[in-house]
Design a protein around this motif. Sequence first.
Motif, short mmCIF file in Angstrom:
data_model
loop_
_atom_site.label_atom_id
_atom_site.label_comp_id
_atom_site.label_asym_id
_atom_site.label_seq_id
_atom_site.Cartn_x
_atom_site.Cartn_y
_atom_site.Cartn_z
N ASN A 554 0.83 -1.22 0.00
CA ASN A 554 0.00 0.00 0.00
C ASN A 554 0.86 1.26 0.00
N ARG A 555 2.00 1.25 0.73
CA ARG A 555 2.89 2.41 0.71
C ARG A 555 3.48 2.64 -0.67
N GLU A 558 0.85 4.29 -2.75
CA GLU A 558 0.65 5.71 -2.44
C GLU A 558 1.68 6.59 -3.13
N GLU A 559 2.85 6.03 -3.41
CA GLU A 559 3.87 6.80 -4.10
C GLU A 559 3.52 7.03 -5.57
N ARG A 560 2.62 6.19 -6.12
CA ARG A 560 2.14 6.31 -7.51
C ARG A 560 3.29 6.38 -8.51
N THR A 598 -5.38 -4.66 -0.29
CA THR A 598 -4.67 -3.91 -1.33
C THR A 598 -5.39 -4.06 -2.66
#
Length: 609
Positions: A554-555, A558-560, A598
């Motif tokens: 998930n982290r 979030e950085e995409r 996720t």
Amino acid sequence: MSSATSTPAVTADEPPDTGAGDERHRLTAMGGLAALSLDAMASVAYGPESIVLVLAAAGSYGLGFTLPVTVAIAVLLAVLVASYRQVIAAFPDGGGSYAVAKAHLGRRTALTAAASLVIDYVLNVAVSVTAGVAALTSALPGLYGDRVWLCLGVLALVTAVNLRGIAESARWFMVPTAVFVLSILAIIVVGLFRDGPVSTEAAAGHASVLAENATAVGALLLLKSFAAGCSALTGVEAVANAVPSFRTPRVKRAQHTEVALGALLGVMLIGLAVLIGRFHLQPVDGVTVLAQLADASLGHGTGFYVVQFATVVLLGLAANTSFGGLPVLMDLLARDNHLPHVFALRADRQVYRYGVLFLAAVSAALLAGSGGDVNSLVPLFSIGVFVGFTICQVGMVRHWHLHRPDGWRRKAALNGFGALLTGVATVVVTGTKFTEGAWGIVVALPLLVVLFEAIHRSYGRIGERLELGRVPGAVSRRRSLVVVPVTAITRLTRDGLSAALSLGDEVMAVTVVHDPADAEALRRDWELWQPGVPLVEIPEDHRRLGPPIAAFVNRLGEERAYDRLTVLIPEVEPAHWWQRALQNRGGAVIDRALRRHTDAVVCRLRMRM
């Protein structure tokens, strides 16, 4: 996932062979009679008795109307056979009343017909099995306490046979069917040459159930007896529902089977009704009408026990009609997106395995819930199928009106007359049995229709998301990262990283650190191995495996930095089933956590030992 199929072509031509399986595993006309007629044939054991028990309310005078009522039922049987013979030709893909209603009466009416057939097929299994076991425990009272287990055992046997293929089941059931039919015909033929009953030993000592204060024979009593006797017509539609199960030419074979079924059933019903009047038979407690007729015609000897044994066996096996018809109907519903698509899958030997297993599971629940008591299930029986009869007849009237072949007026009049008769029977049966459990059918029918429509809407939404039926946009390359969970350096790790390098632009190995010493050893070995893939350590103090990896993924999301994240889980596929118990199931734990928490794509790479 398949999209919705079109309405079956309304034509008398033979449907194209799909090449899905060997013709050896399909039915001949004789095999179809054995596999699909057991429900209708077995109803001879309780159809005439249902008529007699209703007319007994009017005393001996009322029993005199047994033959006229049976003739009326035989007329309806002839109408139904003629109608379903036309249904077979017009709708060779099977489905019976569902296919007719879908083509001519609209989707919701078609789903009502399908729901009625599903209910009837399930109840037929439960009623047939419990009736057969009830006959057995009547002969052997010591087994009465085990009747639920006996019911489940018979159901398991019939299910196992059908999982081997419908043609296989036909071969198994051909002998019991032939013995039963020949036994009934022997009762009729021998009885017609008797001036009176040769024996009344079966009924001796049993109390008559004739009403002491006899009522008058009015229209309502006759309608009730007609409706009760119509239980003998359940199963007539099974051949039309299972046309795809026949060998080529399927239409001709199915039509011959339908006519043979109608002729045999009509002869047996009328013949038994004649003997009931000839022997002045009265219904008694604890002894079936069929047993009394066998006693009167053949005597209380070998012939009597052959008839009883054949009846027990056939009642127990009559459930096979449902196993032949319901999976085909569920296949049609699945292809129309009204049931999960898994019901459209066919295994070896042309078996709709999931339809067979579904029918077995629901029937087992009914048997266990009823405690193996046939009387708690019979009030629900035949209502669903008469709803289907009526819808089918009305749909065929519209069919003739739209297509107008030669003689269409006569055919439409025949179907209209049949719709009137079956409609009246539906109303009378439902009304007279409403408080005995028929209300459950009244509630279940619309609930099933709602379920079918909900599944259809779900598939519609899925189709929209997948853009089914539309040309998608251009194919484009997307930047992707593949994450590979590892615990040690093994051949499995090597194969997992090799597969990941083939799938994504970048690959990252991750390991959950529970023990710093183990992490240091893995880090040192990784530097010596130098696979060209970075190893990321995820600290975890609570010795969990799935949640830390899910949080890490998930982290990353979030950085995409990537258009797509994929987690590839290497795991061992044991050579033998018993070796599964030796696995730690870590791959399954990670998979479950990732799918719950996720949006990553999860792949499980299995290496066979």
